[in-house]
Scaffold this motif. Structure first.
Motif, PDB file in Angstrom:
ATOM      1  N   LEU A  69       0.793  -1.147  -0.076  1.00  0.00           N
ATOM      2  CA  LEU A  69      -0.116  -0.050  -0.170  1.00  0.00           C
ATOM      3  C   LEU A  69       0.817   1.364  -0.110  1.00  0.00           C
ATOM      4  CD1 LEU A  69      -3.005  -1.078   2.460  1.00  0.00           C
ATOM      5  CD2 LEU A  69      -2.934  -1.107  -0.085  1.00  0.00           C
ATOM      6  N   VAL A  70       2.051   1.159   0.795  1.00  0.00           N
ATOM      7  CA  VAL A  70       2.805   2.369   0.786  1.00  0.00           C
ATOM      8  C   VAL A  70       3.463   2.615  -0.608  1.00  0.00           C
ATOM      9  CG1 VAL A  70       5.101   3.191   1.470  1.00  0.00           C
ATOM     10  CG2 VAL A  70       3.438   2.218   3.117  1.00  0.00           C
ATOM     11  N   PHE A  71       4.016   1.726  -1.127  1.00  0.00           N
ATOM     12  CA  PHE A  71       4.366   1.520  -2.821  1.00  0.00           C
ATOM     13  C   PHE A  71       3.197   2.016  -3.620  1.00  0.00           C
ATOM     14  CE2 PHE A  71       7.938  -1.488  -1.683  1.00  0.00           C
ATOM     15  CZ  PHE A  71       8.813  -0.541  -1.925  1.00  0.00           C
ATOM     16  N   GLU A  72       1.999   1.712  -3.538  1.00  0.00           N
ATOM     17  CA  GLU A  72       0.949   2.171  -4.346  1.00  0.00           C
ATOM     18  C   GLU A  72       0.532   3.610  -3.910  1.00  0.00           C
ATOM     19  OE1 GLU A  72      -2.263   2.049  -6.971  1.00  0.00           O
ATOM     20  OE2 GLU A  72      -0.529   0.663  -6.700  1.00  0.00           O
ATOM     21  N   LEU A  73       0.856   4.086  -2.762  1.00  0.00           N
ATOM     22  CA  LEU A  73       0.547   5.590  -2.688  1.00  0.00           C
ATOM     23  C   LEU A  73       1.808   6.355  -3.419  1.00  0.00           C
ATOM     24  CD1 LEU A  73      -0.531   5.404   0.978  1.00  0.00           C
ATOM     25  CD2 LEU A  73      -1.887   6.259  -1.011  1.00  0.00           C
ATOM     26  N   GLU A  74       2.944   6.052  -3.271  1.00  0.00           N
ATOM     27  CA  GLU A  74       4.122   6.687  -3.626  1.00  0.00           C
ATOM     28  C   GLU A  74       4.093   6.741  -4.955  1.00  0.00           C
ATOM     29  OE1 GLU A  74       7.552   6.030   0.002  1.00  0.00           O
ATOM     30  OE2 GLU A  74       7.220   4.471  -1.576  1.00  0.00           O
ATOM     31  N   THR A  75       3.903   5.502  -5.837  1.00  0.00           N
ATOM     32  CA  THR A  75       4.202   5.363  -7.133  1.00  0.00           C
ATOM     33  C   THR A  75       3.032   5.902  -7.843  1.00  0.00           C
ATOM     34  OG1 THR A  75       3.555   3.003  -7.227  1.00  0.00           O
ATOM     35  CG2 THR A  75       5.875   3.587  -6.774  1.00  0.00           C
ATOM     36  N   TRP A  86       5.020  15.668   6.616  1.00  0.00           N
ATOM     37  CA  TRP A  86       4.377  14.587   7.457  1.00  0.00           C
ATOM     38  C   TRP A  86       4.028  13.374   6.701  1.00  0.00           C
ATOM     39  CZ3 TRP A  86      -0.429  12.991   7.194  1.00  0.00           C
ATOM     40  CH2 TRP A  86      -1.300  13.505   6.406  1.00  0.00           C
ATOM     41  N   VAL A  87       3.507  13.894   5.527  1.00  0.00           N
ATOM     42  CA  VAL A  87       2.985  12.669   4.500  1.00  0.00           C
ATOM     43  C   VAL A  87       4.188  11.633   4.184  1.00  0.00           C
ATOM     44  CG1 VAL A  87       2.233  11.955   2.268  1.00  0.00           C
ATOM     45  CG2 VAL A  87       1.076  13.797   3.594  1.00  0.00           C
ATOM     46  N   LYS A  88       5.609  12.276   3.840  1.00  0.00           N
ATOM     47  CA  LYS A  88       6.556  11.565   3.641  1.00  0.00           C
ATOM     48  C   LYS A  88       6.977  10.896   4.745  1.00  0.00           C
ATOM     49  CE  LYS A  88      11.343  12.310   2.120  1.00  0.00           C
ATOM     50  NZ  LYS A  88      12.468  13.283   1.564  1.00  0.00           N
ATOM     51  N   TRP A  89       7.114  11.602   6.063  1.00  0.00           N
ATOM     52  CA  TRP A  89       7.708  11.067   7.257  1.00  0.00           C
ATOM     53  C   TRP A  89       6.834   9.603   7.634  1.00  0.00           C
ATOM     54  CZ3 TRP A  89      12.474  11.047   8.535  1.00  0.00           C
ATOM     55  CH2 TRP A  89      13.130  12.441   8.052  1.00  0.00           C
ATOM     56  N   SER A  90       5.400  10.027   7.450  1.00  0.00           N
ATOM     57  CA  SER A  90       4.424   8.873   7.965  1.00  0.00           C
ATOM     58  C   SER A  90       4.773   7.678   6.911  1.00  0.00           C
ATOM     59  CB  SER A  90       3.142   9.566   7.571  1.00  0.00           C
ATOM     60  OG  SER A  90       2.841  10.466   8.769  1.00  0.00           O
ATOM     61  N   LEU A  91       4.933   7.922   5.764  1.00  0.00           N
ATOM     62  CA  LEU A  91       5.140   6.741   4.791  1.00  0.00           C
ATOM     63  C   LEU A  91       6.503   5.982   5.147  1.00  0.00           C
ATOM     64  CD1 LEU A  91       4.040   8.340   1.286  1.00  0.00           C
ATOM     65  CD2 LEU A  91       2.813   6.767   2.528  1.00  0.00           C
ATOM     66  N   ASN A  92       7.578   6.757   5.334  1.00  0.00           N
ATOM     67  CA  ASN A  92       8.714   6.187   6.005  1.00  0.00           C
ATOM     68  C   ASN A  92       8.701   5.577   7.038  1.00  0.00           C
ATOM     69  OD1 ASN A  92       9.997   7.307   3.672  1.00  0.00           O
ATOM     70  ND2 ASN A  92      10.884   9.059   4.619  1.00  0.00           N
ATOM     71  N   ALA A  93       7.792   6.024   7.870  1.00  0.00           N
ATOM     72  CA  ALA A  93       7.737   5.271   9.195  1.00  0.00           C
ATOM     73  C   ALA A  93       7.112   3.888   9.093  1.00  0.00           C
ATOM     74  CB  ALA A  93       6.749   6.012  10.284  1.00  0.00           C
ATOM     75  N   VAL A  94       5.794   3.881   8.293  1.00  0.00           N
ATOM     76  CA  VAL A  94       5.144   2.719   7.978  1.00  0.00           C
ATOM     77  C   VAL A  94       6.229   1.913   7.402  1.00  0.00           C
ATOM     78  CG1 VAL A  94       3.248   1.513   6.648  1.00  0.00           C
ATOM     79  CG2 VAL A  94       2.826   3.719   7.879  1.00  0.00           C
ATOM     80  N   SER A  95       6.900   2.288   6.215  1.00  0.00           N
ATOM     81  CA  SER A  95       7.947   1.227   5.731  1.00  0.00           C
ATOM     82  C   SER A  95       8.844   0.649   6.381  1.00  0.00           C
ATOM     83  CB  SER A  95       8.529   2.237   4.667  1.00  0.00           C
ATOM     84  OG  SER A  95       7.523   2.670   3.648  1.00  0.00           O
ATOM     85  N   VAL A 196      12.492  -5.292  -2.865  1.00  0.00           N
ATOM     86  CA  VAL A 196      11.917  -3.929  -2.323  1.00  0.00           C
ATOM     87  C   VAL A 196      12.994  -3.182  -1.754  1.00  0.00           C
ATOM     88  CG1 VAL A 196       9.934  -5.190  -1.367  1.00  0.00           C
ATOM     89  CG2 VAL A 196      11.690  -5.089   0.054  1.00  0.00           C
ATOM     90  N   VAL A 197      14.189  -3.631  -1.635  1.00  0.00           N
ATOM     91  CA  VAL A 197      15.227  -2.662  -1.436  1.00  0.00           C
ATOM     92  C   VAL A 197      15.741  -1.939  -2.771  1.00  0.00           C
ATOM     93  CG1 VAL A 197      17.853  -2.651  -1.200  1.00  0.00           C
ATOM     94  CG2 VAL A 197      16.346  -4.024   0.418  1.00  0.00           C
ATOM     95  N   ILE A 198      15.678  -2.650  -4.006  1.00  0.00           N
ATOM     96  CA  ILE A 198      15.817  -1.961  -5.224  1.00  0.00           C
ATOM     97  C   ILE A 198      14.560  -1.092  -5.726  1.00  0.00           C
ATOM     98  CG2 ILE A 198      16.303  -2.490  -7.553  1.00  0.00           C
ATOM     99  CD1 ILE A 198      17.487  -4.927  -7.101  1.00  0.00           C
ATOM    100  N   LEU A 199      13.531  -1.701  -5.216  1.00  0.00           N
ATOM    101  CA  LEU A 199      12.298  -0.522  -5.502  1.00  0.00           C
ATOM    102  C   LEU A 199      12.313   0.470  -4.835  1.00  0.00           C
ATOM    103  CD1 LEU A 199       9.937  -0.596  -7.357  1.00  0.00           C
ATOM    104  CD2 LEU A 199       8.482  -1.885  -5.811  1.00  0.00           C
ATOM    105  N   ALA A 200      12.582   0.298  -3.584  1.00  0.00           N
ATOM    106  CA  ALA A 200      12.716   1.590  -2.741  1.00  0.00           C
ATOM    107  C   ALA A 200      13.686   2.591  -3.028  1.00  0.00           C
ATOM    108  CB  ALA A 200      12.770   1.154  -1.235  1.00  0.00           C
ATOM    109  N   PHE A 201      14.835   2.068  -3.679  1.00  0.00           N
ATOM    110  CA  PHE A 201      15.915   2.886  -4.069  1.00  0.00           C
ATOM    111  C   PHE A 201      15.233   3.590  -5.311  1.00  0.00           C
ATOM    112  CE2 PHE A 201      19.991   3.422  -6.335  1.00  0.00           C
ATOM    113  CZ  PHE A 201      20.456   4.386  -5.519  1.00  0.00           C
TER     114      PHE A 201
END
Length: 273
Positions: A69-75, A86-95, A196-201
């Motif tokens: 869901l985090v990736f779907e929101l980001e991409t 706060w949106v960025k930090w919230s997504l990073n915290a969930v990730s 997911v490491v590559i995708l997050a990068f």
């Protein structure tokens, strides 16, 4: 003419989110399966340290659903200018929360595979153990039945081993099947961690407008190899494992195909601009 593309796009989104919903339902399916196995293996009480080993499938799947869901929101869902503050930090915290449990689940798969190396010969016959009560017969991975006078007789001429530390036994052939499935779990989990490491990068570079076409191609080559490995794991589960394992693996490949499409379109739009 514009109606047909819009309709196809709507159907595509419905299909995509239907896949996401099915993966969410799999959390409950794995929890039910893990709970039944944990109740059999840890009949005398489940220690906290064994919790991740007992429920590794359900915890792992829940963490992956949240990360998906985090990736779907980001991409796809959120525009670049919205992923700030706060949106960025919230997504990073969930990730970060998801990565913690995904790595912990990976440890659970490794621990499960390691526990299968500690197999011991029986000191008594299987039927003697059945008369004592409390023993289980493994008939597959996470699949146990009580050892009784009826099923112990079939083990008379078989080479039977018990698992150290718990009252579970099985034939050598069954243990070998379980070992291969456990090893497949480890390979599958490791490949997904790398994906997911590559995708997050990739996402991190894209948010900085630094994901070039050449970087995208290198990333895709590596991920194709990883996705191929994951497909082989799914096929192996389909042949030798449970349908739930195969179905879950197949859905995850479809789900991350959607994420890859999101990323490809996102990067193409940025390059065009």
């Amino acid at each position: 003419m514009t109606g047909a593309p819009v309709k196809r796009y709507t159907l595509f989104r419905v299909f995509k989110y239907a896949v996401y919903l099915l993966l969410t339902c799999n959390v409950y399916a794995f929890f039910t399966e893990n709970h039944a196995a944990a109740g059999a293996v840890f009949a005398h009480g489940l220690q906290f340290g064994k919790l991740i080993e007992a429920y590794n499938d359900s915890i792992d799947t829940l963490s992956w659903v949240l990360l998906l869901l985090v990736f779907e929101l980001e991409t796809f869902v959120l525009s670049d200018d919205k992923i700030r503050g706060w949106v960025k930090w919230s997504l990073n915290a969930v990730s970060a929360f998801c990565y913690l449990f995904i790595l912990y689940s990976f440890y659970g798969y490794v621990a499960e595979m390691a526990s299968l190396t500690h197999l011991l010969p029986l000191q008594q016959s299987a039927c003697d153990l059945a008369s004592q009560g409390g023993w289980l017969l493994a008939v597959g991975q996470d699949d146990y039945v009580p050892l009784t006078a009826n099923n112990c007789a079939a083990l008379a001429d078989a080479h039977v081993l018990r698992q150290g530390g718990i009252q579970v036994l099985a034939t050598v052939d069954t243990w070998n099947e379980i070992k291969w499935l456990a090893a497949t779990d480890v390979v599958n989990a490791a490949a997904w961690v790398l994906v997911v490491v590559i995708l997050a990068f990739d996402v991190w570079l894209q948010l900085r407008n630094e994901l070039s076409d050449s970087m995208m191609r290198y990333s895709q080559v590596i991920k194709v190899l990883l996705y191929s490995t994951l497909m082989l794991c799914a096929i192996y589960w389909g042949i030798n494992g449970s349908f739930l394992d195969f179905w879950d693996a197949f859905l995850w490949l479809v789900a991350f195909f959607f994420i890859e499409m999101n990323l490809f379109e996102w990067q193409a739009e940025t390059s065009a601009e």
